[in-house]
Scaffold this motif. Structure first.
Motif, PDB file in Angstrom:
ATOM      1  N   SER A   1       0.847  -1.181  -0.152  1.00 45.68           N
ATOM      2  CA  SER A   1       0.025  -0.032   0.020  1.00 45.68           C
ATOM      3  C   SER A   1       0.924   1.158  -0.013  1.00 45.68           C
ATOM      4  N   PRO A   2       0.405   2.493  -0.594  1.00 41.83           N
ATOM      5  CA  PRO A   2       1.286   3.486  -0.489  1.00 41.83           C
ATOM      6  C   PRO A   2       1.808   3.756   0.707  1.00 41.83           C
ATOM      7  N   ASP A   3       0.936   3.841   1.784  1.00 42.67           N
ATOM      8  CA  ASP A   3       1.208   4.340   2.966  1.00 42.67           C
ATOM      9  C   ASP A   3       2.154   3.227   3.836  1.00 42.67           C
ATOM     10  N   GLY A   4       2.485   2.050   2.935  1.00 41.82           N
ATOM     11  CA  GLY A   4       3.339   1.064   3.726  1.00 41.82           C
ATOM     12  C   GLY A   4       2.730   0.042   4.692  1.00 41.82           C
ATOM     13  N   GLU A   5       1.580   0.385   5.076  1.00 44.11           N
ATOM     14  CA  GLU A   5       1.082  -0.665   6.039  1.00 44.11           C
ATOM     15  C   GLU A   5       0.742  -1.945   5.750  1.00 44.11           C
TER      16      GLU A   5
ATOM     17  N   SER B   1      11.055  16.122  -3.578  1.00 44.46           N
ATOM     18  CA  SER B   1      10.730  16.187  -2.148  1.00 44.46           C
ATOM     19  C   SER B   1       9.702  17.634  -2.226  1.00 44.46           C
ATOM     20  N   PRO B   2       8.944  17.654  -1.466  1.00 46.31           N
ATOM     21  CA  PRO B   2       8.033  18.925  -1.412  1.00 46.31           C
ATOM     22  C   PRO B   2       8.694  20.296  -1.972  1.00 46.31           C
ATOM     23  N   CYS B   3       9.665  20.450  -1.372  1.00 49.08           N
ATOM     24  CA  CYS B   3      10.660  21.671  -1.368  1.00 49.08           C
ATOM     25  C   CYS B   3      11.275  21.631  -2.813  1.00 49.08           C
ATOM     26  N   GLY B   4      11.382  20.582  -3.511  1.00 50.98           N
ATOM     27  CA  GLY B   4      11.949  20.265  -4.751  1.00 50.98           C
ATOM     28  C   GLY B   4      13.421  20.335  -4.565  1.00 50.98           C
ATOM     29  N   LYS B   5      14.393  20.227  -3.406  1.00 48.30           N
ATOM     30  CA  LYS B   5      15.542  20.363  -3.217  1.00 48.30           C
ATOM     31  C   LYS B   5      16.178  18.808  -3.408  1.00 48.30           C
TER      32      LYS B   5
ATOM     33  N   PRO C   1       8.677   2.079  -4.652  1.00 45.05           N
ATOM     34  CA  PRO C   1       9.316   3.601  -4.795  1.00 45.05           C
ATOM     35  C   PRO C   1       9.264   4.404  -3.447  1.00 45.05           C
ATOM     36  N   PRO C   2      10.473   5.036  -2.962  1.00 49.53           N
ATOM     37  CA  PRO C   2      10.216   5.850  -1.683  1.00 49.53           C
ATOM     38  C   PRO C   2       9.358   7.134  -1.800  1.00 49.53           C
ATOM     39  N   ILE C   3       8.865   7.485  -0.565  1.00 50.71           N
ATOM     40  CA  ILE C   3       7.816   8.701  -0.484  1.00 50.71           C
ATOM     41  C   ILE C   3       8.445   9.834   0.439  1.00 50.71           C
ATOM     42  N   PHE C   4       8.329  10.848  -0.008  1.00 50.30           N
ATOM     43  CA  PHE C   4       8.694  11.917   1.014  1.00 50.30           C
ATOM     44  C   PHE C   4       7.470  12.117   2.211  1.00 50.30           C
ATOM     45  N   SER C   5       7.929  12.480   3.138  1.00 47.52           N
ATOM     46  CA  SER C   5       6.563  13.034   4.008  1.00 47.52           C
ATOM     47  C   SER C   5       6.219  14.386   3.919  1.00 47.52           C
ATOM     48  N   PRO C   6       5.201  14.800   4.254  1.00 46.62           N
ATOM     49  CA  PRO C   6       4.844  16.220   3.623  1.00 46.62           C
ATOM     50  C   PRO C   6       5.668  17.333   3.978  1.00 46.62           C
ATOM     51  N   ASP C   7       6.388  17.317   5.061  1.00 46.41           N
ATOM     52  CA  ASP C   7       7.585  18.321   5.130  1.00 46.41           C
ATOM     53  C   ASP C   7       8.800  18.070   4.690  1.00 46.41           C
TER      54      ASP C   7
ATOM     55  N   TYR D   1       8.973  -8.347   5.317  1.00 50.78           N
ATOM     56  CA  TYR D   1       8.621  -6.944   4.823  1.00 50.78           C
ATOM     57  C   TYR D   1       8.570  -6.040   5.803  1.00 50.78           C
ATOM     58  N   TYR D   2       9.372  -4.980   5.582  1.00 51.24           N
ATOM     59  CA  TYR D   2       9.488  -3.494   6.498  1.00 51.24           C
ATOM     60  C   TYR D   2       9.067  -2.510   5.873  1.00 51.24           C
ATOM     61  N   ARG D   3       8.491  -1.624   7.094  1.00 52.13           N
ATOM     62  CA  ARG D   3       8.107  -0.295   6.661  1.00 52.13           C
ATOM     63  C   ARG D   3       8.894   0.429   7.565  1.00 52.13           C
ATOM     64  N   GLU D   4       9.718   1.366   6.767  1.00 45.17           N
ATOM     65  CA  GLU D   4      10.702   1.892   7.700  1.00 45.17           C
ATOM     66  C   GLU D   4      10.480   3.711   7.263  1.00 45.17           C
ATOM     67  N   VAL D   5      10.440   4.433   8.354  1.00 41.27           N
ATOM     68  CA  VAL D   5      10.585   5.853   8.283  1.00 41.27           C
ATOM     69  C   VAL D   5      11.812   6.250   8.583  1.00 41.27           C
ATOM     70  N   ARG D   6      12.576   7.250   7.854  1.00 46.88           N
ATOM     71  CA  ARG D   6      13.706   7.423   8.092  1.00 46.88           C
ATOM     72  C   ARG D   6      13.865   8.810   7.796  1.00 46.88           C
ATOM     73  N   PRO D   7      14.682   9.627   8.989  1.00 42.86           N
ATOM     74  CA  PRO D   7      14.936  10.820   8.713  1.00 42.86           C
ATOM     75  C   PRO D   7      15.995  11.295   7.673  1.00 42.86           C
TER      76      PRO D   7
END
Ligand code: SF4
Ligand code: SF4
Lengths: 440, 417, 215
Positions: free
Chosen positions: B35-39, B355-359, B389-395, B409-415
């Motif tokens: 799923s897109p949210d990885g859950e 990323s949302p900021c485009g950087k 495919p990796p997904i950026f957080s809203p910020d 199967y892993y769901r990882e949120v990484r800073p």
């Protein structure tokens, strides 16, 4: 310019007879001028200026040889009777002349390029004939059945008006069938990131579906990570290339390559077809702007060769019947796959007799090049043009003609019937599933 | 765009399924999807009695089917699959099947906002589009390309509007194709129509049309541009106003046109897939400035770097300032951002994600059969058995990774720092 | 008359031949450039491979299929080019005018070579009449061109053997030789210049692009 009076000139084909009625001198002139000056340049001029009218290309052509050296069937005569006149008259020709040009270009030349190997200057007669076809196509003067095939490409992106559901349904059905033979066989649809996208031509789902099941078994035994698209873009064939409708040709090929890119495959393996190889690897990419195909494309001959050579597929028991080969122009003269084809056939079959002439010099079957797609009205003429092919095959004494090409397959079957050769035609695929070692 | 705000963005790395265990449970397990949210991770599975169902994490759908395929998560994390029972096809959503059945159903799509699900169907030898389980009121003798409006409320497809006898070339050239929107066909007929596209608000539909043997144009709500061309590709709407941009061919040159007027002055050997920046101000397209060379042209300026093999569709950053695309050379894939290619090349690479900021730009890549996450050209996670495919957080300062490693199967949120 | 043909006309002929050839080469080059694929596919290795096969007697299947014609054609073309260059008489003229000279062939040999050219030319002409396949694609201009090509050889022979009035013959000889040189770039004899290009392209397309042989 006097028109040729021959039995062929009397063949009825609404694609030619009805369409020339709508031509006006202005329209003919405009189209001829456009094609000769805007769409073609260097090669056209070089070939017209260089040809010394020597006739050395004549004996390359199976139509000329089959018709007791009828001068009008030598390659250079076909150009003289069409393009030279168009160039000389700058397009001031009659609708009847266009009809004759269409007949010659579509039904009397298979664009097989054998004559280029006989002309001392390497003049590409097939290229010149394609210019004539292009002119005819823009004028709408194309044999009805060939035009219908092109229309199918335009509307459905495949050659035989196959609906999308029919395509997927057939694959699912063939997956089931193949599963009865070898448990666990799959046709993985839409598998993004597979190594291989397998593409075929529309007659497979339409009339020769078991070839798809066969391939599924081969893939399973060889352990290939493969997929097939469940969208348009699965058909690698291209009759628009032969009818002279290059815009539709380009459209079909673009979709085929984009489908492979969408599925993230590393290469396309294509089924046993010659003209499709030509369209997908040469003519299509060239028109679109690719120098070479954007993603590697492997013809079935090469694919089987690799599987057998590497031992991924082992042969349990060789095929017993005496066999010979029909070298498809577009993969042998067009890709140099003659040796690999012979390796595969020798690995699969006990009793192989080669044809003569063979490899690059093999006679064209006169089916590819769009000629067989001109349909029933032209079959008789095609058969007459095929006499040397029949004699060549008969001389091998084989019972089975193996040919990795759909056009050759149908063409040779016609020849066998017409000349009572008592042979059968087979794809490699059919013999391979019979002879390969299967998992317990 | 889908809303990712409500997803769990807490820094963590959790195991959600044991792949090896799932595989041991069934006769056969087909391709996994997540799923897109990885859950959730799911796959079509074959049971002992040769029937199919979908397994989701450690669960499975209660119903079984004669066939089940095309298992896909919607952008809203709903799990869908095409299923067959009693020789009839329909769609199952999170295990529940639609009421309507069809002789055949296929090509499931989701609207951009994730609200709607559509598919093509065949019933009584007529074809149409079903939107959220409801078929069109009218069917057609054939259907081909189709699309959903961005808000998911409308559907459009190219359809054949009259039956043609076998090899009826004259009927064909008289015009047998058009576009049907929500089942209502345009009054205009064309020789061919391809690739319908909706405007942002769903009120307009544009399509490629063919009006003579070698005469092409674009029709918007049935009306052809006055100008005709030698060929045409990929009409798209400019966000903000209702104007349409397409690649067109005149003579042997390609360029971009808007509403039938030339907007790019440069002649290209080929050009396609024009894409607009989110504000509708900039255009990028795949272009071949000379035979055998490919690149991206942005506002009619091709990147200096040209590629031999292939260049895929351009992707704009959310602010519209940057453009990235997949590029291929010497049979190796990579990503180029604003004309600069990433240092490494790969056996395969997936679409670049800004990323949302485009950087930052991130992509999934494959080398030697293993998968890696590549951020701005550098590997930040490697050696996965499978990866989505990796997904950026809203910020934009975290990244969601969904992968299989060591059979789990892993769901990882990484800073990102 | 003789003075004119021997002086200015020869000058003119060489200038027309050289400038004309350059012009045709430049012109075909620009045309080939418009034909986008040509230079993109042109490949030195495969182009040369093809050219070498086709300038080697019996280097191609078609040549082996018709040995008599192959021998005749190679002899014709060889003698046609070599004879005028290494002819003693021509060399003397060069020496007289420019003070340069090079190696020459014995007159006995060049006589035979000249006769070969003329004989082969006549057989070519006969072939154009007798073989229906060639006859169909033969235009009147083909005979005319052949005549122009043969004329300097025939008149040369006559002059050498002083068969008719020597002065007239030698004038005709130079005249026809000049005509021959001058029409090379502008008629089908241009095949002499284009051979390398069309062969190299076909060789490249067969070899480089299609991985096959073209002989
Ligand atoms: S059929 Fe083949 S050999 Fe005959 S003219 Fe056409 S391309 Fe040449
Ligand atoms: S195409 Fe080649 S072989 Fe045929 S007549 Fe012309 S020069 Fe001779």
């Amino acid at each position: 310019m006097k028109l040729i009076d021959s039995p062929e000139s009397k063949v009825v084909d609404p694609g030619l007879d009805e369409t020339i009625k709508k031509l006006t001198p202005e329209k003919i002139k405009r189209v001829v001028d456009h094609v000769l000056t805007k769409e073609n340049a260097g090669r056209l001029q070089m070939y017209i200026d260089t040809c010394v009218h020597c006739g050395l290309c004549a004996e390359a052509c199976h139509t000329y040889l089959s018709r007791d050296k009828d001068p009008n069937f030598s390659p250079v005569a076909k150009v003289k009777n069409t393009l030279w006149e168009l160039v000389k008259q700058k397009g001031d020709v009659s609708p009847e002349f266009i009809r004759q040009a269409a007949r010659i270009a579509f039904t009397e030349c298979g664009a097989c390029r054998r004559c280029s190997m006989y002309c001392p200057f390497g003049i590409d007669i097939a290229y010149l004939i394609m210019i004539v076809r292009r002119i005819c196509s823009l004028l709408g003067v194309v044999p009805q059945y060939l035009q219908d095939t092109t229309n199918s490409h335009a509307a459905t992106s495949n050659q035989m008006w196959v609906h999308q559901d029919e395509w997927i349904d057939t694959l699912q059905w063939q997956e089931e069938e193949a599963g009865f033979e070898i448990p666990g066989v799959r046709i993985p649809l839409e598998k993004e990131g597979a190594d291989v996208m397998y593409s075929v031509i529309a007659p497979e789902p339409k009339i020769l579906a078991q070839l798809l099941g066969n391939m599924a078994m081969i893939m399973k035994v060889a352990g290939i990570d493969w997929t097939m698209p469940a969208t348009d873009g699965w058909d690698n064939s291209n009759m628009a290339m032969y009818s002279g409708d290059f815009e539709i040709m380009g459209r079909v090929e673009r979709l085929h390559w984009e489908t492979a890119a969408r599925l993230k495959v590393k290469k396309i393996v294509m089924g046993e077809c010659g003209h499709a190889f030509r369209g997908a690897v040469y003519d299509g990419p060239k028109w679109l702007g690719w120098k070479f195909p954007p993603i590697p494309m492997v013809h079935a001959i090469e694919f089987y060769y690799d599987l057998i050579k590497s031992g991924r597929i082992k042969i349990k028991e060789k095929y017993k019947e005496p066999v010979t080969i029909q070298d498809p122009c577009n993969t042998v003269r067009g890709r140099g796959l003659g040796d690999k084809l012979r390796y595969v056939v020798n690995e699969l079959c006990e009793d192989f007799t080669d044809v003569s002439p063979n490899q690059e010099h093999n006679y064209c079957c006169m089916a590819g090049g769009g000629t067989i797609n001109c349909g029933p009205p032209w079959k008789k003429s095609r058969m007459i043009s095929n006499r040397v092919k029949a004699e060549q095959l008969a001389a091998t004494g084989a019972k089975i003609v193996i040919t990795p090409c759909h056009n050759c397959h149908s063409g040779i079957e016609d020849i066998i019937g017409y000349y009572n050769l008592g042979m059968h035609v087979k794809f490699i695929n059919e013999i391979l599933v019979e002879t390969m070692e299967r998992p317990e | 765009m889908i809303n990712t705000k409500n997803w769990d963005w807490g820094i963590q790395n959790k195991v959600l399924a044991d792949i090896a265990e799932i595989k041991s449970r069934y006769q056969d397990v087909h391709e996994f999807v997540v799923s897109p949210d990885g859950e959730k991770i799911a796959a079509p599975v074959v049971l002992e009695d040769d029937t199919f169902t979908a397994c989701v994490n450690n669960d499975q759908w209660p119903d079984t089917f004669e066939k089940l395929w095309y298992l896909r998560f919607s952008p809203g994390n709903k799990l869908t699959a095409l299923v067959m029972s009693d020789d009839e096809w329909t769609l199952a959503v999170d295990g529940r099947v639609y009421e309507e059945n069809y002789e055949y159903a296929w090509d499931v799509r989701f609207s951009e906002n994730g609200e709607s699900i559509s598919m093509l169907y065949k019933r009584d030898n007529l074809y149409g589009v079903a939107l959220n389980g409801k078929p069109w009121a009218n069917g057609f003798v054939a259907i081909r390309d189709y699309c959903l409006s961005p808000d998911g409320k409308r559907t459009a497809a190219t359809v054949q509007v009259k039956t043609l006898d076998e090899a009826d070339v004259f009927g064909f050239f008289a015009g047998a194709w058009s576009v049907a929107v929500d089942g209502k066909v345009w009054p205009e007929k064309f020789i061919n129509a391809w690739k319908p596209a909706f405007s942002k608000d769903g009120s307009l539909v544009a399509a490629e049309i063919r009006t003579d043997i070698c005469e092409y144009s674009v029709a918007v709500n049935g009306k052809s541009w006055e100008k005709k061309y030698g060929s045409v590709w990929d009409p798209v709407f400019r966000p903000g106003n209702g104007s349409v941009i397409a690649a067109v061919k005149e003579g042997s040159n390609w360029f971009l046109a808007e509403n039938g007027s030339r907007i790019w002055g440069r002649n290209y050997n080929q050009i396609w897939l024009p894409k607009l920046s989110p504000d509708g101000k900039r255009i990028a397209a795949v272009a071949s400035p000379e035979f055998g060379k490919w690149t991206i042209a942005v506002d009619d300026r091709p990147w200096a770097k040209l590629f031999d093999d292939m260049v895929l569709a351009p992707v704009f950053s959310p602010d519209g300032k940057r453009v990235a695309a997949i590029v291929k050379e010497n049979n190796h894939w990579s990503i180029a951002v604003d004309g600069k290619t990433w240092p490494e090349s790969y056996d395969m690479i997936w679409d670049p994600v800004f990323s949302p900021c485009g950087k930052n730009v991130v992509a999934k890549a494959e080398k030697n059969g293993r998968y890696a996450v590549v951020l701005n050209g550098k590997n930040i996670g490697t050696n996965y058995d499978a990866l989505w495919p990796p997904i950026f957080s809203p910020d934009g300062d975290k990244i969601l990774l969904r992968y299989i490693a060591d059979g789990k199967y892993y769901r990882e949120v990484r800073p990102l720092n | 008359m003789y003075e004119f043909v021997r002086g200015p006309l020869v000058w003119l002929a060489f200038i027309v031949f050289i400038l004309g050839s350059i012009y045709r080469l430049l012109q075909i080059r620009s045309q080939l450039k418009k034909d986008k694929v040509v230079f993109s596919y042109m490949n030195f290795k495969y182009g040369m491979r093809s050219i070498l096969h086709w300038i080697t007697p019996f280097g191609a299947v078609n040549m082996r299929k018709r040995p008599a014609f192959t021998i005749m054609s190679f002899l014709f073309h060889f003698c046609l080019i070599i004879t005028p260059i290494f002819l003693l008489g021509h060399n003397l003229v060069w020496y007289e005018s420019w003070g340069i000279h090079w190696w020459t062939l014995p007159e006995r040999i060049t006589n035979i070579m000249t006769i070969i050219v003329v004989a082969a030319g006549f057989i070519f002409a006969l072939r154009r009449i007798a073989d229906p396949t060639v006859r169909l694609v033969t235009a009147f201009s083909d005979f005319l061109l052949l005549l122009i090509v043969l004329a300097p050889f025939i008149t040369g022979l006559f002059a050498y053997y002083q068969a008719f009035d020597y002065k007239t013959m030698i004038t005709l000889h130079i005249l026809s030789g000049c005509l021959w040189l001058m029409i090379i770039p502008f008629t089908r004899i241009v095949h002499m210049i284009f051979f390398g290009i069309s062969r190299a392209y076909m060789g490249s397309e067969f070899g480089y692009v299609r991985h096959a042989k073209d002989w």
